[in-house]
Motif scaffolding. Structure first.
Motif, mmCIF file in Angstrom:
data_model
loop_
_atom_site.group_PDB
_atom_site.id
_atom_site.type_symbol
_atom_site.label_atom_id
_atom_site.label_comp_id
_atom_site.label_asym_id
_atom_site.label_seq_id
_atom_site.Cartn_x
_atom_site.Cartn_y
_atom_site.Cartn_z
ATOM 1 N N THR A 134 0.854 -1.193 0.000
ATOM 2 C CA THR A 134 0.000 0.000 0.000
ATOM 3 C C THR A 134 0.885 1.235 0.000
ATOM 4 O OG1 THR A 134 -1.732 -1.148 1.225
ATOM 5 C CG2 THR A 134 -1.751 1.257 1.337
ATOM 6 N N ALA A 138 -2.422 6.022 -1.538
ATOM 7 C CA ALA A 138 -3.661 5.277 -1.264
ATOM 8 C C ALA A 138 -4.238 5.708 0.081
ATOM 9 C CB ALA A 138 -3.380 3.778 -1.268
ATOM 10 N N SER A 162 -5.844 -0.642 -8.539
ATOM 11 C CA SER A 162 -6.198 -0.767 -7.112
ATOM 12 C C SER A 162 -5.089 -1.327 -6.242
ATOM 13 C CB SER A 162 -7.404 -1.698 -6.947
ATOM 14 O OG SER A 162 -8.544 -1.160 -7.528
ATOM 15 N N GLY A 163 -4.125 -2.030 -6.868
ATOM 16 C CA GLY A 163 -3.129 -2.695 -6.033
ATOM 17 C C GLY A 163 -3.836 -3.707 -5.139
ATOM 18 N N TYR A 185 -4.158 -4.857 -13.469
ATOM 19 C CA TYR A 185 -3.875 -5.726 -14.613
ATOM 20 C C TYR A 185 -2.870 -6.826 -14.294
ATOM 21 C CZ TYR A 185 0.651 -3.453 -15.720
ATOM 22 O OH TYR A 185 1.928 -2.978 -15.688
ATOM 23 N N TRP A 238 -5.096 -0.676 -18.882
ATOM 24 C CA TRP A 238 -5.420 0.591 -19.558
ATOM 25 C C TRP A 238 -4.971 0.583 -21.015
ATOM 26 C CZ3 TRP A 238 -1.990 2.937 -15.271
ATOM 27 C CH2 TRP A 238 -2.571 2.684 -14.025
ATOM 28 N N ASP A 258 -1.511 6.648 -6.774
ATOM 29 C CA ASP A 258 -0.137 6.325 -7.164
ATOM 30 C C ASP A 258 -0.054 5.581 -8.494
ATOM 31 O OD1 ASP A 258 2.593 6.282 -7.107
ATOM 32 O OD2 ASP A 258 2.729 5.644 -5.031
HETATM 33 C C1 LIG Z 1 2.269 2.030 -7.338
HETATM 34 S S1 LIG Z 1 1.018 0.828 -7.492
HETATM 35 C C2 LIG Z 1 -0.325 1.603 -6.619
HETATM 36 C C3 LIG Z 1 -1.250 0.623 -5.998
HETATM 37 C C4 LIG Z 1 -2.339 1.241 -5.114
HETATM 38 N N1 LIG Z 1 -3.226 2.075 -5.885
HETATM 39 C C5 LIG Z 1 -1.717 2.040 -3.989
HETATM 40 O O1 LIG Z 1 -1.622 3.277 -4.124
HETATM 41 O O2 LIG Z 1 -1.311 1.457 -2.986
HETATM 42 C C6 LIG Z 1 0.490 1.007 -9.195
HETATM 43 C C7 LIG Z 1 -0.597 0.027 -9.591
HETATM 44 O O3 LIG Z 1 -1.018 0.329 -10.926
HETATM 45 C C8 LIG Z 1 -1.177 -0.891 -11.636
HETATM 46 N N2 LIG Z 1 -0.962 -0.618 -13.085
HETATM 47 C C9 LIG Z 1 0.137 -0.155 -13.679
HETATM 48 N N3 LIG Z 1 -0.040 -0.078 -15.019
HETATM 49 C C10 LIG Z 1 -1.290 -0.513 -15.269
HETATM 50 C C11 LIG Z 1 -2.062 -0.687 -16.461
HETATM 51 N N4 LIG Z 1 -1.562 -0.408 -17.671
HETATM 52 N N5 LIG Z 1 -3.322 -1.162 -16.352
HETATM 53 C C12 LIG Z 1 -3.830 -1.453 -15.131
HETATM 54 N N6 LIG Z 1 -3.159 -1.306 -13.956
HETATM 55 C C13 LIG Z 1 -1.898 -0.848 -14.036
HETATM 56 C C14 LIG Z 1 -0.099 -1.805 -11.051
HETATM 57 O O4 LIG Z 1 -0.378 -3.180 -11.258
HETATM 58 C C15 LIG Z 1 -0.140 -1.415 -9.576
HETATM 59 O O5 LIG Z 1 -1.032 -2.206 -8.849
#
Ligand SMILES: C[S@@+](CC[C@H](N)C(=O)[O-])C[C@H]1O[C@@H](n2cnc3c(N)ncnc32)[C@H](O)[C@@H]1O
Length: 369
Positions: A134, A138, A162-163, A185, A238, A258
Motif C-alpha cells: 500500500t 492510497a 487498485s493494487g 492488470y 489501460w 499512485d
Molecule cells: C504504485 S502501485 C499503486 C497501488 C495502489 N493504488 C496504492 O496506491 O497502494 C500502481 C498500480 O497500478 C497498476 N498498473 C500499472 N499499469 C497498469 C495498467 N496499464 N493497467 C492497469 N493497472 C496498471 C499496477 O499493477 C499497480 O497495482
C-alpha cells in the motif's frame, strides 16, 4: 491512566498496527512521560495496544518490524530507573523465535472503529510489480474520501490500479457507495486484492453471484452481490481495454492512487480516462480523482501537459487533514498530490460534455506547480 497517557498510547497503536515507519512514532513524548512516572504502566499499556493487541496477534506485522519496535521500546524502558519489565523481554524472546516471511499484515484503524486488514508483501517491489504494497497516496485518497464521503455515497465507483485494495476497502466500509469496482492488470496483484477483500468480510460467493464473466482480454469476478456495496474485481489493462469492458463499467466516479510515476504508464492512463468519458451511456463524464506522490517533477509536468494537450482540464483541491492514517508527508521527494479530472474535449466528440479538472494537493505542491 491519565488522558494524556492514554492518547499517547493510542498514537502508538494507530501507527504500529498500520506498520508506519518507526521514526514517525511519538518517541520524545514517551521519553518525557517515562521520566516523570514512577511505574511502568504506560509501557505495559503500549505493549498491549501494539504487539499484544488482538489484531496484531491474529494478523501480525513483519517479524523485522515487531523486533525493531520492541527493541526501541525496551531501550526507552532501560533508560528509566524502573524495575525490569519481564513482559517486554518475554515478548521479544517470542518474536526472535519467529521466522521472517515475504508477507506481513497491516491493520489500518478507521474512524468508525472498524479496521482494514491487508496482507501485503514486505518488499516494495516484488514479482515485477509495485502493486503488492500500500502506497502513501492510497492512504491520502482514502482519508480524503472519508472526509468527503458524499462524493461516493450511492454511486458506482471504479478504481484504476487498485493494487492490494486499501483505498477501495476503506471507501466500501465508510462511504456507502452503491457499487465499487476494483481493477488492476497484474495477476499476482489481482489475486492478493481478491484475498484482501475477502479478509475484510466481503465474502466470495460465486454460486450466489451468477455473474462471473470471462472475456478474451479481461476477467471480471463478482465478489458479492447480496449486500451493499456490490464489490467487483475487474482485470483491466489501460493499454488494451476493450469497448465491451468500458461499456460494462459505467462508473459515476473514477479514482486512482499512485498511478502517475512512469511517463509510459501515464499516457495509457490518460487514454483510459478519455475512453471512459466517451462510453458513458448518459453522456455525462465521470468525476475522476487521482492521488499521487510527485517523485519526479518532470513526470508530473508531463502528465499535466498531456492532459492539456487533449483538452482535459485540471484543478487543485485543497489539502486535507492527515489525522487518520498518519502517512509520512516528508518521506518522498516532493510530496503527495490528489487531483480530480472531469474530462471533456472542447471540440472533438471524445469529450462532448463539460470539462472541469481538480487537483488535490496534500503537501507543498505550490513549489512543484
Ligand atoms: C504504485 S502501485 C499503486 C497501488 C495502489 N493504488 C496504492 O496506491 O497502494 C500502481 C498500480 O497500478 C497498476 N498498473 C500499472 N499499469 C497498469 C495498467 N496499464 N493497467 C492497469 N493497472 C496498471 C499496477 O499493477 C499497480 O497495482
Amino acid at each position: 491512566m491519565a488522558a494524556a497517557e492514554e492518547e499517547l498510547a493510542l498514537g502508538f497503536q494507530r501507527r504500529f498496527l498500520a506498520a508506519r515507519p518507526l521514526r514517525s512514532f511519538p518517541w520524545p513524548e514517551l521519553e518525557q512521560k517515562l521520566k516523570t512516572s514512577s511505574d511502568s504502566s504506560l509501557l505495559v499499556d503500549i505493549l498491549h495496544k501494539t504487539i499484544l493487541h488482538p489484531l496484531c496477534v491474529k494478523y501480525p506485522s513483519s517479524v523485522k518490524y515487531r523486533r525493531g519496535f520492541l527493541t526501541e521500546l525496551i531501550k526507552k524502558h532501560e533508560s528509566t530507573t524502573a524495575e525490569p519489565l519481564d513482559e517486554l523481554y518475554d515478548t521479544l524472546a517470542d518474536i526472535l523465535n519467529k521466522e521472517e516471511s515475504t508477507h506481513c499484515y497491516k491493520n489500518y484503524l478507521l474512524p468508525t472503529g472498524e479496521s482494514v486488514t491487508l496482507s501485503e508483501n514486505v518488499a516494495i517491489i516484488s514479482r515485477g510489480t509495485t502493486g503488492l504494497v500500500t502506497w502513501d497516496a492510497a492512504l491520502h485518497l482514502a482519508e480524503w474520501a472519508i472526509e468527503n464521503s458524499t462524493v461516493f455515497s450511492n454511486r458506482t465507483v471504479l478504481e484504476l490500479g487498485s493494487g492490494i485494495g486499501f483505498t477501495g476497502i476503506a471507501i466500501s466500509k465508510t462511504c456507502n457507495p452503491k457499487a465499487y469496482i476494483f481493477s488492476d492488470y497484474h495477476h499476482c496483484v489481482l489475486k492478493q486484492l481478491t484475498e484482501n477483500i475477502c479478509l475484510n468480510g466481503f465474502v466470495l460467493e460465486p454460486e450466489t453471484t451468477n455473474h462471473i464473466e470471462m472475456q478474451s482480454q479481461g476477467q471480471k469476478v463478482e465478489v458479492m452481490n447480496y449486500q451493499k456495496p456490490k464489490l467487483t474485481v475487474a482485470e483491466l489493462d489501460w493499454g488494451s481495454v476493450t469497448e465491451k469492458q468500458l461499456m460494462d463499467l459505467q462508473p459515476d466516479v473514477i479514482i486512482a492512487a499512485d498511478v502517475v510515476y512512469d511517463p509510459e504508464i501515464t499516457l495509457a492512463l490518460i487514454g483510459m480516462l478519455q475512453k471512459l468519458s466517451t462510453y458513458r451511456a448518459d453522456g455525462k463524464p465521470p468525476e475522476v480523482y487521482i492521488a499521487f506522490t510527485v517523485r519526479n517533477p518532470d513526470t508530473y509536468h508531463q502528465f499535466k501537459a498531456e492532459l492539456d494537450k487533449i483538452g482535459i482540464g485540471w484543478q487543485i483541491i485543497p489539502a486535507h487533514r492527515n489525522s487518520i492514517f498518519l502517512y509520512d508527508l516528508h518521506s518522498n521527494v516532493n510530496g503527495h498530490i490528489y487531483f480530480s479530472v472531469q474530462g471533456q474535449h472542447s471540440s472533438e466528440e471524445l469529450f462532448s460534455s463539460q470539462c472541469s479538472i481538480k487537483l488535490l494537493c496534500i503537501n507543498d505542491c505550490a513549489s512543484i506547480l
